[in-house]
Structure formats: structure tokens, C-alpha cells
Design an enzyme around this catalytic site. Sequence first.
Site, PDB file in Angstrom:
ATOM      1  N   THR A  48       0.831  -1.210   0.000  1.00 23.81           N
ATOM      2  CA  THR A  48       0.000   0.000   0.000  1.00 23.81           C
ATOM      3  C   THR A  48       0.861   1.253   0.000  1.00 23.81           C
ATOM      4  OG1 THR A  48      -1.656  -1.222   1.256  1.00 23.81           O
ATOM      5  CG2 THR A  48      -1.921   1.151   1.166  1.00 23.81           C
ATOM      6  N   TYR A 135       4.343 -12.256   7.012  1.00 29.73           N
ATOM      7  CA  TYR A 135       3.192 -11.895   6.192  1.00 29.73           C
ATOM      8  C   TYR A 135       2.976 -12.956   5.117  1.00 29.73           C
ATOM      9  CZ  TYR A 135       0.351  -8.945   3.040  1.00 29.73           C
ATOM     10  OH  TYR A 135      -0.635  -8.441   2.232  1.00 29.73           O
ATOM     11  N   LYS A 162       0.561 -12.099   9.858  1.00 27.76           N
ATOM     12  CA  LYS A 162      -0.470 -11.417   9.080  1.00 27.76           C
ATOM     13  C   LYS A 162      -0.905 -12.324   7.943  1.00 27.76           C
ATOM     14  CE  LYS A 162      -1.193  -7.432   6.015  1.00 27.76           C
ATOM     15  NZ  LYS A 162      -0.545  -6.296   5.325  1.00 27.76           N
ATOM     16  N   ILE A 202      -3.893  -5.564  10.054  1.00 29.97           N
ATOM     17  CA  ILE A 202      -3.100  -4.541   9.379  1.00 29.97           C
ATOM     18  C   ILE A 202      -3.897  -4.223   8.119  1.00 29.97           C
ATOM     19  CG2 ILE A 202      -0.921  -3.941   8.256  1.00 29.97           C
ATOM     20  CD1 ILE A 202       0.452  -5.958  10.096  1.00 29.97           C
TER      21      ILE A 202
END
Length: 235
Positions: A48, A135, A162, A202
Site C-alpha cells: 500500500t 506476512y 499477518k 493490518i
Amino acid sequence: MELVVKGSWVALATPFNAKGNIDQKRLQQLVLWHQRQGTDGLVCCGTTGEGITLSERERKKVAALCIEAANGKMPVVVNTGTADTRQSVRLTEQMLFLGASGCMATAPYYSRPTQKGCILHFQEIAKVGLPLIVYNNPARTTKLEAETIGEILQIPGVAAYKDSSGDLRFIKKVRKLCPVPFLSGDDHLTYETMKEGGDGAISVIGNIVPKSWKKMISLSLNKNWEGSKKIADRY
């Protein structure tokens, strides 16, 4: 170092100016805004935040600006994962020096190493000593098996996990193997992940409605499923 990852974290967007350079002033304003909105922590230089297209110099700049603006009042985690283990270790060392609260990394993308290769990748990053958020994003990297993730999460220095698998059945399976905080990485599945015992998220949506998303997650942590679902359904 210890990092407690729980609640509503945001995968921070990186603002740029018309010339394509990092807008330093607005980046720091964003960090301060998130503090006022009640966001529990920030992850910068992720997808992002355009992390994959930032140079190492730009990554260091974004991280330094965020850490400076947070001023110890909110944790700042930096994405240091790349397709190259040595580069990932080097970036992690730099973020440790800058004073980041932690780092985040996926399995190497594009090259898609074996399950064992992924375990070794995370082991090398964790050796730096900066708390690591593992992640899992199988659409963009190696598809990690649940048992592999369970082994990775046992590595000393791993602080949280995550999940952006997009697969609720997989989430349930990994949740049972997870000894660290379990975070949603898919906004559309955050409510369901919380119901499965998740510890937070997140998020990307937190860039837009941080206060509301924080409330949804807080209600979920307090088992107020009716209230949290109303907010989740709205957004």
C-alpha cells in the site's frame, strides 16, 4: 526487543508530490493524524505504501520520517521483505539502526522458493534482532503450507503473523498452529478472522476510516459481535 501487535494497525499509504517524490510533510502529517484517530500502529513501505517500487534510499527516508513523527507514541513497523534474502537482511539491519519498532516480510516473491527455502529466508531476517511480522500473501508469493507457517512462527524473534490468504478455511487451520498474535490482512475477512480468535488487523481501509475500523476491531476484541458486524458490513 519486544513488540506487541494487537488491535487496529494500518498499512500506511505513501504520499508523493507532482514530481513523483515523497511528500515528506504530508507523510508526517498522516502519522500524526493516525495518532489522533487512535490507530494502534503503522506499517510503512508495504504494498500500500509502494514499498516494492521505492529505492532503498527512499525506504530509509519514509521509515525515518514515520519514526520521527511517531516520536515513540506509536509503534512503526517497516516492510523489509524482498525477493532477495540478503537484501531483506540488509534493509532490516538499516531499520533496526533507525529505531523501527519491528519489520515485516513476505516469502520471496516471483522466484517462489520451496517451503524449506521460505523457512530459511525468515530465519535469516529474524537473526537481525528486530521483531518480525511474518506476512502470508500466497497470491503474490510462494503458497505456504499451514504446517510450514506453524514452523516459521516458532522462529525466535517472530512477533506476529499477518494473513492475506483470502481463504477462511485456511485461516482457521493456521490459527490453531499460531503461537503469536494473528492479524487479518484482508479487510473483507477481518470480521470473520476476529471471530476465529484474531488479535487485530493490518488494514488498507484504515487509511480512510481509521477511527471506525479501530472501533470495529475493539468491539470484536470485546466479543461484541453484533456491533462489530454492523461496522464491518457498512464498509
